[in-house]
Design a protein around this motif. Structure first.
Motif, PDB file in Angstrom:
ATOM      1  N   TYR A   1      -3.876  -0.616  -4.744  1.00  0.00           N
ATOM      2  CA  TYR A   1      -2.937  -1.912  -5.171  1.00  0.00           C
ATOM      3  C   TYR A   1      -4.077  -3.151  -5.615  1.00  0.00           C
ATOM      4  O   TYR A   1      -5.379  -2.481  -4.910  1.00  0.00           O
ATOM      5  CB  TYR A   1      -3.005  -2.987  -3.375  1.00  0.00           C
TER       6      TYR A   1
ATOM      7  N   SER B   1      -5.592   2.857   4.544  1.00  0.00           N
ATOM      8  CA  SER B   1      -5.531   3.535   3.252  1.00  0.00           C
ATOM      9  C   SER B   1      -7.279   3.346   1.749  1.00  0.00           C
ATOM     10  O   SER B   1      -7.101   2.419   2.963  1.00  0.00           O
ATOM     11  CB  SER B   1      -4.266   2.908   2.649  1.00  0.00           C
TER      12      SER B   1
ATOM     13  N   TRP C   1      -6.806   0.794  -2.729  1.00  0.00           N
ATOM     14  CA  TRP C   1      -6.701  -0.536  -3.201  1.00  0.00           C
ATOM     15  C   TRP C   1      -7.985  -0.871  -3.900  1.00  0.00           C
ATOM     16  O   TRP C   1      -9.291  -0.769  -3.257  1.00  0.00           O
ATOM     17  CB  TRP C   1      -6.906  -1.554  -1.737  1.00  0.00           C
TER      18      TRP C   1
ATOM     19  N   LEU D   1       0.944  -0.898   0.213  1.00  0.00           N
ATOM     20  CA  LEU D   1       0.017  -0.190   0.089  1.00  0.00           C
ATOM     21  C   LEU D   1       1.053   0.860   0.036  1.00  0.00           C
ATOM     22  O   LEU D   1       0.037   2.137  -0.645  1.00  0.00           O
ATOM     23  CB  LEU D   1      -1.316  -0.181   1.255  1.00  0.00           C
TER      24      LEU D   1
END
Length: 351
Positions: free
Chosen positions: A90, A144, A147, A84
């Motif tokens: 990601y 985060s 993703w 990340l």
């Protein structure tokens, strides 16, 4: 974009790399075998499970990391911050096997096995569907949102042909040797979804670099379902046409089949469910996209495979048991190595 693909040589990754090759993205693909780089595709030999190898690759700034690897919970927890922190996006490969049974088509928010099942023995295992669900949760609980989770289901290609829980080494190999397919009578009536690797890769491509996909989860499957019996008949029709003979089939009762494949949880908590999917969320990103029809897709893939059939290692203990059920025999000349020969003899004729 600069794109790193971890483990990108499987049924989905191969098609994704082919599409990226035709674009101007700079792509690096990890592989444990030597592969020839070309144009904008660079293959790097190494073990993507090796943290030091991964750290070396992550020293570059990546726009996207697409991760096709399978991790234990410990391995994933050790790596996720690295991923990340070193990419703008990601993309994590989960699986639609995470879902519990459903009477309606599965959406991205349908109940998962991890959250709704009461089988404590199963929930205490590291079974694939549970590991994937737990790793989804790690991403969702992270600080985060760079993703994207993707959930393919059963993907086929010119090198992968599944039948229930059986891979090609466990059924197609037998066909090409003139022996019977040994399959489950119960699974023949269960619904499944099979998606061509090219269609899955197009869904992934629509996600790459797309900020609308950040922090989102997508089921990437066709919306059409077939029974496993219908899938089996499609295989049989194509193979009869190509080989000049109709492959034999021996159907087992469910308890005998589970005893044979030793894969109780995947059978019980996935293949014995009717799997239908609502793919409208990924279709919105794909736009006007027509999924490859199953019979057409399997025909083209099987034709390519049959030109030069290649199989991974064969489990001769299981082959012996299948031969016992179907009352067939494998010539020992076909079995390479003393130990596999002894395993076959022991399980076919003595136990």
């Amino acid at each position: 974009m600069k794109i790193l693909i971890l483990g990108g040589t499987g049924a989905m990754g191969v098609f994704l790399v082919k599409q990226l090759k035709s674009l101007n993205h700079q792509v690096v693909v990890t592989s444990r075998r030597d592969k020839i780089s070309c144009k904008n595709i660079t293959y790097v030999k190494g073990d993507a499970k090796d943290v030091s190898f991964i750290k070396g690759l992550l020293s570059n700034n990546w726009d996207v990391i697409v991760d096709f690897m399978v991790y234990s919970s410990l391995e994933f927890n050790e790596r996720i911050s690295l991923f990340l922190d070193n990419t703008a996006q990601y993309v994590y490969l989960s699986s639609a096997r995470v879902f519990n049974n459903s009477k309606t088509p599965l959406t991205e928010t349908s109940l998962r096995l991890l959250d709704s099942l009461e089988d404590k023995e199963f929930l205490s295992t590291d079974e694939y569907s549970l590991i994937k669900a737990k790793q989804e949760d790690v991403l969702k609980k992270s600080e985060s949102n760079n993703w994207t989770i993707i959930r393919p289901y059963i993907t086929y290609s010119e090198n992968r042909f599944q039948l229930g829980v059986l891979e090609k080494e466990e059924w197609l190999y037998r066909v090409l040797k003139g022996r019977a397919i040994v399959f489950s009578k119960e699974l023949c009536d269960k619904l499944t979804t099979m998606t061509h690797g090219l269609d899955v890769s197009k869904g992934i491509l629509a996600i790459l670099g797309n900020r609308k996909a950040f922090g989102e989860t997508y089921n990437i499957t066709t919306g059409t379902s077939y029974s496993w019996g219908e899938v089996l008949n499609i295989y049989l029709d194509i193979l009869e046409e190509k080989l000049g003979y109709l492959p034999k089939v021996y159907l087992l009762e469910s308890n005998k089949f589970i005893e044979l494949v030793k894969n109780n949880y995947q059978v019980k908590y996935d293949r014995c469910y009717d799997r239908r999917f609502d793919n409208s969320k990924i279709t919105k990103l794909l736009g006007d996209h027509n999924y490859i029809e199953l019979k057409e897709g399997l025909r083209s893939c099987l034709e390519l495979f049959l030109k030069k059939p290649e199989f991974l290692s064969i489990n001769w203990r299981l082959e012996a048991l299948k031969d016992k059920f179907s009352n067939e025999h494998t010539s020992l000349k076909e079995i390479k190595g003393i130990k596999p020969k002894l395993s076959y003899i022991l399980n076919r004729y003595i136990k």
